[in-house]
Scaffold this motif. Structure first.
Motif, PDB file in Angstrom:
ATOM      1  N   THR A 122       0.832  -1.209   0.000  1.00 29.04           N
ATOM      2  CA  THR A 122       0.000   0.000   0.000  1.00 29.04           C
ATOM      3  C   THR A 122       0.863   1.254   0.000  1.00 29.04           C
ATOM      4  N   ALA A 123       1.966   1.218   0.744  1.00 28.48           N
ATOM      5  CA  ALA A 123       2.878   2.363   0.766  1.00 28.48           C
ATOM      6  C   ALA A 123       3.454   2.626  -0.619  1.00 28.48           C
ATOM      7  N   ALA A 124       3.758   1.550  -1.357  1.00 24.60           N
ATOM      8  CA  ALA A 124       4.258   1.713  -2.720  1.00 24.60           C
ATOM      9  C   ALA A 124       3.196   2.334  -3.618  1.00 24.60           C
ATOM     10  N   LEU A 125       1.940   1.902  -3.435  1.00 27.97           N
ATOM     11  CA  LEU A 125       0.833   2.474  -4.203  1.00 27.97           C
ATOM     12  C   LEU A 125       0.701   3.970  -3.958  1.00 27.97           C
ATOM     13  N   LEU A 126       0.932   4.381  -2.706  1.00 26.98           N
ATOM     14  CA  LEU A 126       0.762   5.781  -2.314  1.00 26.98           C
ATOM     15  C   LEU A 126       2.055   6.591  -2.392  1.00 26.98           C
ATOM     16  N   ASP A 127       3.157   5.936  -2.769  1.00 24.18           N
ATOM     17  CA  ASP A 127       4.455   6.597  -2.887  1.00 24.18           C
ATOM     18  C   ASP A 127       4.932   7.190  -1.558  1.00 24.18           C
ATOM     19  N   ILE A 128       4.808   6.398  -0.477  1.00 27.72           N
ATOM     20  CA  ILE A 128       5.261   6.855   0.841  1.00 27.72           C
ATOM     21  C   ILE A 128       6.169   5.818   1.502  1.00 27.72           C
ATOM     22  N   THR A 129       6.794   4.964   0.691  1.00 31.65           N
ATOM     23  CA  THR A 129       7.685   3.948   1.255  1.00 31.65           C
ATOM     24  C   THR A 129       8.788   4.579   2.085  1.00 31.65           C
ATOM     25  N   ASP A 130       9.287   5.737   1.655  1.00 34.00           N
ATOM     26  CA  ASP A 130      10.428   6.357   2.339  1.00 34.00           C
ATOM     27  C   ASP A 130      10.066   7.005   3.674  1.00 34.00           C
ATOM     28  N   VAL A 131       8.758   7.078   4.042  1.00 33.47           N
ATOM     29  CA  VAL A 131       8.403   7.665   5.339  1.00 33.47           C
ATOM     30  C   VAL A 131       7.770   6.643   6.271  1.00 33.47           C
ATOM     31  N   LEU A 132       7.831   5.378   5.915  1.00 36.49           N
ATOM     32  CA  LEU A 132       7.202   4.358   6.749  1.00 36.49           C
ATOM     33  C   LEU A 132       7.789   4.320   8.160  1.00 36.49           C
ATOM     34  N   ASP A 133       9.047   4.663   8.288  1.00 36.28           N
ATOM     35  CA  ASP A 133       9.675   4.607   9.605  1.00 36.28           C
ATOM     36  C   ASP A 133       9.760   5.975  10.276  1.00 36.28           C
TER      37      ASP A 133
END
Length: 363
Positions: A122-133
């Motif tokens: 889902t993070a990849a879909l929303l382009d927020i992988t880099d803020v997951l942490d």
């Protein structure tokens, strides 16, 4: 996915201040996979409606069904809907990953590895992988909004509810997020109900608009239909920017409309049969500005605002301010007189007492 139906839904608040009907006999069906917008001014009942669908507000009367099954008496967790709030409602001490996984973790039945995979997809879909942490304090407004969206999406709900989710973003980011939400909806196909007071936002995003005022549903239609064929004066004036110009006009026997004793426009006589006066409405883009001494009548220029590809010109028409969306080459000076032409086919007519639209013709 699911078809969502509201039948005769009413919400009444009773307190020491008296009885307030927040939503009055609302009936609407949102089709499977549809993106529907509840739109109207503040206090019209749209957010209350969304909260009743979510189960956060009890229904006073009426039924809410998902695929034909009544849900109005079920707890929010039993309705298989997910809601995104205006203020994001993220847990400040949790990372983006933890916020997104929170609902899955506490719903039970989803293992740690599946939660991790679902959150990352889902993070990849929303382009927020880099803020997951990252924690919310380390995120921008747009990133917080995407995390809030992600928290709802990972639950794979049958209905997606969004309560003015973009109102806290600046204009540029809001425009970007509108497109992003549309892309996500196309990818996932989740039945969606989106609440906003911004008619431009609703017009650009919705498959259908549900326009509300004072707790009552006014019109449900595709944006183009609601804009070009409003069922009443309220809808006509609410949709569009600048807003529709409206003025009370006297009706002549040949269909001539007069304002302040001067001709204003001519419409087919059958459109005004039985009326001595009507409310005439004109969209700003349908008003034609000409040289002084030409057109149907003259008007004084109050102001002209440069908009780049167009200009907004504001006229004094019989002591009523009229907005005109004019070509960029038309930018008359303040306090000058211009000619005005209003094609009869572009005039909207409303009953002066009820506000209901009178039928249009091809004159």
């Amino acid at each position: 996915m699911a078809t969502l139906s509201l039948e005769g839904v009413t919400k009444v608040y009773d307190d020491a201040q008296g009885r307030e009907v927040a939503v009055d006999d609302l009936s609407i069906t949102v089709d499977d996979g549809e993106f529907a917008c509840l739109v109207g001014p503040s206090g019209c009942g749209k957010s209350t409606t969304l909260r009743m669908i979510a189960g956060l507000e009890p229904v006073t009367e009426g039924t809410i069904t998902l695929d034909g099954d009544p849900v109005q008496r079920l707890a929010p967790s039993e309705r298989d809907v997910a809601m995104v709030f205006q203020n994001y409602a993220l847990y400040p001490k949790m990372t983006g990953r933890q916020n997104m996984a929170y609902g899955l973790k506490h719903a039970g039945g989803v293992g740690r590895e599946e939660r991790r995979r679902t959150v990352e997809e889902t993070a990849a879909l929303l382009d927020i992988t880099d803020v997951l942490d990252d924690r919310p304090a380390e995120m921008s407004g747009g990133q917080k909004q995407r995390v809030a969206l992600g928290r709802a999406i990972v639950r794979d709900p049958t209905v997606f509810l969004l309560d003015e989710p973009l109102s806290n973003l600046d204009a540029k980011l809001r425009s970007e997020m509108r497109r992003e939400l549309q892309r996500i909806h196309e990818d996932l196909g989740i039945t969606t109900v989106y609440v906003t007071h911004d008619q431009k936002e609703a017009m650009t995003m919705a498959d259908r608009l549900a326009v509300m005022d004072d707790g009552r549903l006014q019109q449900v239609d595709a944006p183009e239909t609601a804009y070009r064929d409003p069922v009443n004066r309220f809808v006509g004036e609410f949709l569009g920017s600048p807003a529709m110009n409206t003025v009370t006009a006297t009706v002549g026997g040949d269909g001539t409309l007069s304002v302040g004793g001067h001709p204003f426009a001519s419409v087919a006589p059958d459109r005004v049969t039985g009326y001595d006066t009507v409310v005439a409405g004109v969209r700003p883009e349908d008003v034609v500005i000409a040289d002084a001494g030409t057109g149907t009548f003259g008007a004084t220029v109050i102001d002209a605002e440069y908009q780049g590809d167009t200009n907004f010109v504001f006229l004094d028409v019989a002591d009523h301010q009229f907005a005109v969306r004019a070509p960029r080459t038309v930018r008359p000076d303040r306090d000058t007189t211009v000619g005005v032409q209003i094609p009869g086919a572009d005039v909207y007519l409303f009953d002066p007492d009820t506000g209901a639209a009178l039928h249009r013709s091809t004159d």
